[in-house]
Write a protein that holds these residues in place. Sequence first.
Motif, PDB file in Angstrom:
ATOM      1  N   SER A  76      89.656  36.313  55.608  1.00  0.00           N
ATOM      2  CA  SER A  76      88.071  38.349  56.108  1.00  0.00           C
ATOM      3  C   SER A  76      86.958  38.007  54.623  1.00  0.00           C
ATOM      4  O   SER A  76      86.031  37.751  54.730  1.00  0.00           O
ATOM      5  CB  SER A  76      89.518  39.027  55.757  1.00  0.00           C
ATOM      6  OG  SER A  76      88.458  40.601  55.448  1.00  0.00           O
ATOM      7  N   ARG A  80      83.161  37.842  55.918  1.00  0.00           N
ATOM      8  CA  ARG A  80      81.929  39.174  55.465  1.00  0.00           C
ATOM      9  C   ARG A  80      81.518  37.922  54.321  1.00  0.00           C
ATOM     10  O   ARG A  80      80.082  38.965  54.202  1.00  0.00           O
ATOM     11  CB  ARG A  80      83.120  40.503  54.582  1.00  0.00           C
ATOM     12  CG  ARG A  80      82.541  41.092  53.594  1.00  0.00           C
ATOM     13  CD  ARG A  80      83.649  42.285  53.405  1.00  0.00           C
ATOM     14  NE  ARG A  80      84.348  42.406  54.161  1.00  0.00           N
ATOM     15  CZ  ARG A  80      83.879  43.627  54.720  1.00  0.00           C
ATOM     16  NH1 ARG A  80      82.990  44.157  54.625  1.00  0.00           N
ATOM     17  NH2 ARG A  80      85.159  43.866  55.495  1.00  0.00           N
ATOM     18  N   ALA A  91      80.069  38.005  68.085  1.00  0.00           N
ATOM     19  CA  ALA A  91      80.830  38.124  68.965  1.00  0.00           C
ATOM     20  C   ALA A  91      81.450  38.743  69.903  1.00  0.00           C
ATOM     21  O   ALA A  91      80.773  39.924  70.280  1.00  0.00           O
ATOM     22  CB  ALA A  91      81.651  39.013  67.615  1.00  0.00           C
ATOM     23  N   LEU A  99      86.415  42.515  64.903  1.00  0.00           N
ATOM     24  CA  LEU A  99      85.611  42.437  64.057  1.00  0.00           C
ATOM     25  C   LEU A  99      85.398  43.901  63.367  1.00  0.00           C
ATOM     26  O   LEU A  99      85.139  44.126  62.659  1.00  0.00           O
ATOM     27  CB  LEU A  99      84.193  42.325  64.049  1.00  0.00           C
ATOM     28  CG  LEU A  99      84.226  41.021  63.963  1.00  0.00           C
ATOM     29  CD1 LEU A  99      82.111  39.985  64.407  1.00  0.00           C
ATOM     30  CD2 LEU A  99      84.357  39.420  63.492  1.00  0.00           C
ATOM     31  N   ILE A 116      83.959  44.796  59.315  1.00  0.00           N
ATOM     32  CA  ILE A 116      82.892  43.971  59.019  1.00  0.00           C
ATOM     33  C   ILE A 116      82.053  45.016  60.387  1.00  0.00           C
ATOM     34  O   ILE A 116      81.080  45.665  59.210  1.00  0.00           O
ATOM     35  CB  ILE A 116      82.877  42.922  59.702  1.00  0.00           C
ATOM     36  CG1 ILE A 116      83.402  41.650  58.634  1.00  0.00           C
ATOM     37  CG2 ILE A 116      81.643  42.192  59.716  1.00  0.00           C
ATOM     38  CD1 ILE A 116      83.817  40.435  58.278  1.00  0.00           C
ATOM     39  N   VAL A 187      74.865  40.896  62.540  1.00  0.00           N
ATOM     40  CA  VAL A 187      76.157  40.780  62.912  1.00  0.00           C
ATOM     41  C   VAL A 187      76.238  41.588  64.760  1.00  0.00           C
ATOM     42  O   VAL A 187      75.841  42.720  64.883  1.00  0.00           O
ATOM     43  CB  VAL A 187      77.621  40.882  62.646  1.00  0.00           C
ATOM     44  CG1 VAL A 187      78.715  41.187  63.298  1.00  0.00           C
ATOM     45  CG2 VAL A 187      77.266  40.726  61.383  1.00  0.00           C
TER      46      VAL A 187
END
Length: 245
Positions: A76, A80, A91, A99, A116, A187
Amino acid sequence: MQLKIGHLYPDLLDLYSDRGNVIILQKRAQWRGLDVTVDQISVGHEPRLADYDILVMGGGMDREQGIVAKDLQKRSANIREAADGGTVILAICGGYQLLGHSFETSTGQRIPGLGILDIHTVGAKMRMVGNVVGEMEIDGIKHNLIGYENHSGKTFLGPDVQPMMRVVKGYGNSGEDKFEGVRQGSVFGTYLHGPLLAKNPFLADHLVELALRRRDLSVQLEQLNDDLECSTNEKLYKRLVEAKS
């Protein structure tokens, strides 16, 4: 210039050939003269993820997703650190869900995520399956985006994220809000398989450009001849939107 790509859990999360996204990123960077390396990272591999420019994680079945969920908890802090440092993360489907804060199955089991992304997912009895047409804005320009979804999880966005695109056709995150995917910093999460980047090369280029700008803010990718890809995208868009009506 170098580009370092990490493919997370390629042996466990490769539903609908999600690994194709890694190939597209690699090739479109190489066609521009970039030196590209691709590392496969799975259970038992512990590289520093912040050393990568792009991380890609696909989707998988429930069993494989359970294995990945446990392993992700162990790394993790590692993931991060990468996200906080500007590593671009893409993703897909199950990877997208993991996530977030949590995934609650339709039977009530709660699978913790990494937190996240400010999202949570709830399992539904109905599967959301089919082609998706969306509109995504990049640097003020709207792009038509094509993909394929197959998920029973309904994902809901929190206040710290923004949707990746507006749904023109299809279900999207939940089938309720007409949004698909999420973006939070560098992300990106989405339910779209396909592989997604093969159908939408503009998005692949956007991810590569964002990754390179971690080191040089002035980076701009030279244009490739995408006439065939753009024509195909346009034809699919028209066919699917017209089929909607």
